[in-house]
Enzyme design. Structure first.
Site, mmCIF file in Angstrom:
data_model
loop_
_atom_site.group_PDB
_atom_site.id
_atom_site.type_symbol
_atom_site.label_atom_id
_atom_site.label_comp_id
_atom_site.label_asym_id
_atom_site.label_seq_id
_atom_site.Cartn_x
_atom_site.Cartn_y
_atom_site.Cartn_z
ATOM 1 N N SER A 184 73.828 -55.528 -43.372
ATOM 2 C CA SER A 184 73.622 -56.370 -42.202
ATOM 3 C C SER A 184 74.179 -55.692 -40.944
ATOM 4 O O SER A 184 73.707 -54.643 -40.549
ATOM 5 C CB SER A 184 74.251 -57.753 -42.420
ATOM 6 N N ASP A 196 69.864 -57.791 -36.121
ATOM 7 C CA ASP A 196 70.819 -56.963 -36.851
ATOM 8 C C ASP A 196 70.067 -56.036 -37.798
ATOM 9 O O ASP A 196 68.831 -55.972 -37.789
ATOM 10 C CB ASP A 196 71.815 -57.846 -37.599
ATOM 11 N N ASP A 208 69.259 -55.909 -41.002
ATOM 12 C CA ASP A 208 68.245 -56.375 -41.951
ATOM 13 C C ASP A 208 67.333 -57.458 -41.374
ATOM 14 O O ASP A 208 66.548 -58.061 -42.108
ATOM 15 C CB ASP A 208 68.882 -56.859 -43.255
ATOM 16 N N ASP A 236 67.745 -60.530 -40.053
ATOM 17 C CA ASP A 236 67.836 -61.974 -40.297
ATOM 18 C C ASP A 236 68.665 -62.693 -39.240
ATOM 19 O O ASP A 236 68.810 -63.908 -39.291
ATOM 20 C CB ASP A 236 68.361 -62.274 -41.705
#
Length: 487
Positions: free
Chosen positions: A101, A242, A244, A246
């Protein structure tokens, strides 16, 4: 090997995960799926990853372990976590997302999904116990990597189709939007989706090396770049996410970031939510907005998901969840723009980004005016990185020891009027300002959240709060004890 589950997924050093650790936890996940009946031999598990240098190796090791456990594996490539989760739910497949993340590049992690959605805290415990049992058996963990068939275009296309049904055609025409691409897996999808909606898109800051971007505590360097780009290109907004994809990052026409919890609230209102589930770290002004009932939880998507499930069970028609980082989840099916959308109970950055841009395009107002119209208290947050876990634990223990210890620590900031201990210590001061001290659940970091009536007061409170934490940590390190916490 120091790996643990935090607020969202397993986290640890990349050097640990690039080896037997990835195989160990992938095998443990497979064992829990098979033992619980959530999967049977031969069922498919999907794997995706972010752009960290360590992610391809970790994904390949996990794939090999899952194959040896008797499951079928498909590679979804570098797609956002919500895209992986959507495809997994649609095909009733379990899934793994290899990502750290927003945390530094020397760290990484794995997020786990059952065929019916993101794992819960009970699942984390079951996976941990299965991993411990495998280690206790003293059987060598086979970390041989494997190549598996790639289905990335199919996963990406399904996600694009979902997002392209949210708004009317050409809904963002007239907007000029920058996309801070850096190293997020959402970077090309943002450009594609926004352009299809008619926005003029300006790609910015693409990077071949991984850059950690924390949407909940945007760095000074990132803010400086956003401000510069906004002026140089005369942008109406800049969007990003960010690592990834999400958690959203949205700045206004001046390059000033918009709080993630406000983005979540805007998305909830866009969907017509009857209840919004959000952690205690989100802005205290959400309840005063009065457009939706607000339910508070501990920090972490598993807690928000559990809260959404409780709200659905209680009979609420439209349940939305969001976190202070802006990641927005849907807990119930909802009809938008004449289309029925299935619940997607995992963090998503595209929904809040599209919701706030649509509001700007429909109202023909700058984002700064839209934000001002919500009249929420000024809320800021930041973190101290590489803050030893033992130090944060000692600090929290000292502050919880007596009211006098807490009051002494806070004396330079103000006198406490009320304290909440739902997740960390959230202190309301006598002037109604808020200071929330909380160790990160994902990394060796100490977080400080503040709220106040004005930007100036909030900035000062945040700076003073972080300084107070540093001073205490220095004293703790010198003394080797918590004895000076109340000085």
């Amino acid at each position: 090997m120091s790996l643990k589950f935090g607020t969202s997924g397993l986290r640890g050093l990349s050097v640990d995960l690039e080896g037997p650790a990835a195989a160990l936890y992938a095998t443990a996940f497979a064992h829990t799926l098979l033992a619980s009946g959530q999967a049977k031999p031969g069922d498919t598990v999907l794997i995706a990853r972010d752009f960290r240098a360590s992610s391809p190796a970790i994904a390949a090791i996990a794939a090999g372990a899952l194959l040896r456990a008797g499951l079928t594996v498909r590679d979804c490539g570098t797609v956002p976590t919500p895209a992986l989760a959507l495809y997994a739910l649609t095909t009733r497949s379990a899934a793994l997302m290899v990502t750290g993340s927003h945390i530094p590049a020397d760290r990484n992690g794995i997020k786990f999904y059952r065929p019916d959605g993101e794992i819960a805290k009970d699942d984390e415990l079951a996976i941990t116990q299965a991993a411990d049992a495998l280690q206790a058996s003293l059987v060598a963990i086979d970390a041989t990597p494997a190549e598996v068939p790639n289905i990335e275009p199919t996963v990406r296309d399904l996600f694009i189709a979902r997002n392209m049904a949210l708004l009317p055609e050409r809904a963002l025409s007239g907007l000029k939007v920058g996309v801070y691409q850096h190293s997020t897996v959402a970077r090309d999808l943002f450009v594609d989706v926004l352009a299809r909606y008619g926005a003029e898109v300006v790609p910015l800051g693409r990077s071949d090396t991984f850059i950690p971007v924390d949407t909940e505590a945007v760095s000074a360097d990132t803010v400086s770049a956003l401000r510069r780009w906004a002026g140089e290109h005369a942008l109406d907004a800049i969007v990003s996410a960010d690592g990834d994809g999400d958690r959203p990052l949205v700045s206004n026409e001046a390059g000033e970031p918009i709080r993630g919890d406000l983005l979540g609230l805007i998305a909830a209102e866009f969907l017509g939510a009857t209840v919004a589930v959000t952690p205690v770290t989100s802005n205290s002004g959400l309840e005063r907005r009065g457009t939706t009932e607000v339910l508070r939880t501990r920090v972490g998507s598993p807690f928000v998901i559990a809260g959404m499930q409780d709200a659905v069970t209680s009979g609420h028609a439209c349940v939305v969840g969001f976190e202070a980082n802006g990641g927005t989840l849907t807990g119930s099916d909802v009809t938008v723009n004449g289309t029925r959308f299935a619940a997607l109970p995992t963090r998503d950055c595209f929904l809040p980004v599209l919701a706030v841009l649509y509001q700007a395009a429909e109202r023909r107002e700058p984002l700064s005016a839209i934000v001002a119209g919500y009249r929420l208290p000024v809320a800021l947050s930041d973190r101290l990185e590489r803050f030893p876990v033992e130090t944060s634990q000692a600090l929290m223990a000292a502050l919880r020891s007596t009211p006098e210890a807490l009051a002494a620590f806070l004396k330079p900031l103000g006198a406490p009027a009320a304290v909440s201990d739902i997740d960390g210590l959230r202190i309301t001061l006598m002037d109604d300002s808020i200071v929330h001290l909380r160790p990160s659940g994902n990394a060796p970091e100490m977080r400080c959240y503040v709220e106040s009536a004005t930007e100036e007061k909030a900035q000062a409170l945040l700076a003073d709060g972080l300084a107070r934490i540093r001073d205490w940590a220095d004293q703790f390190g010198q003394a080797g004890t918590t004895g000076r916490a109340s000085e």
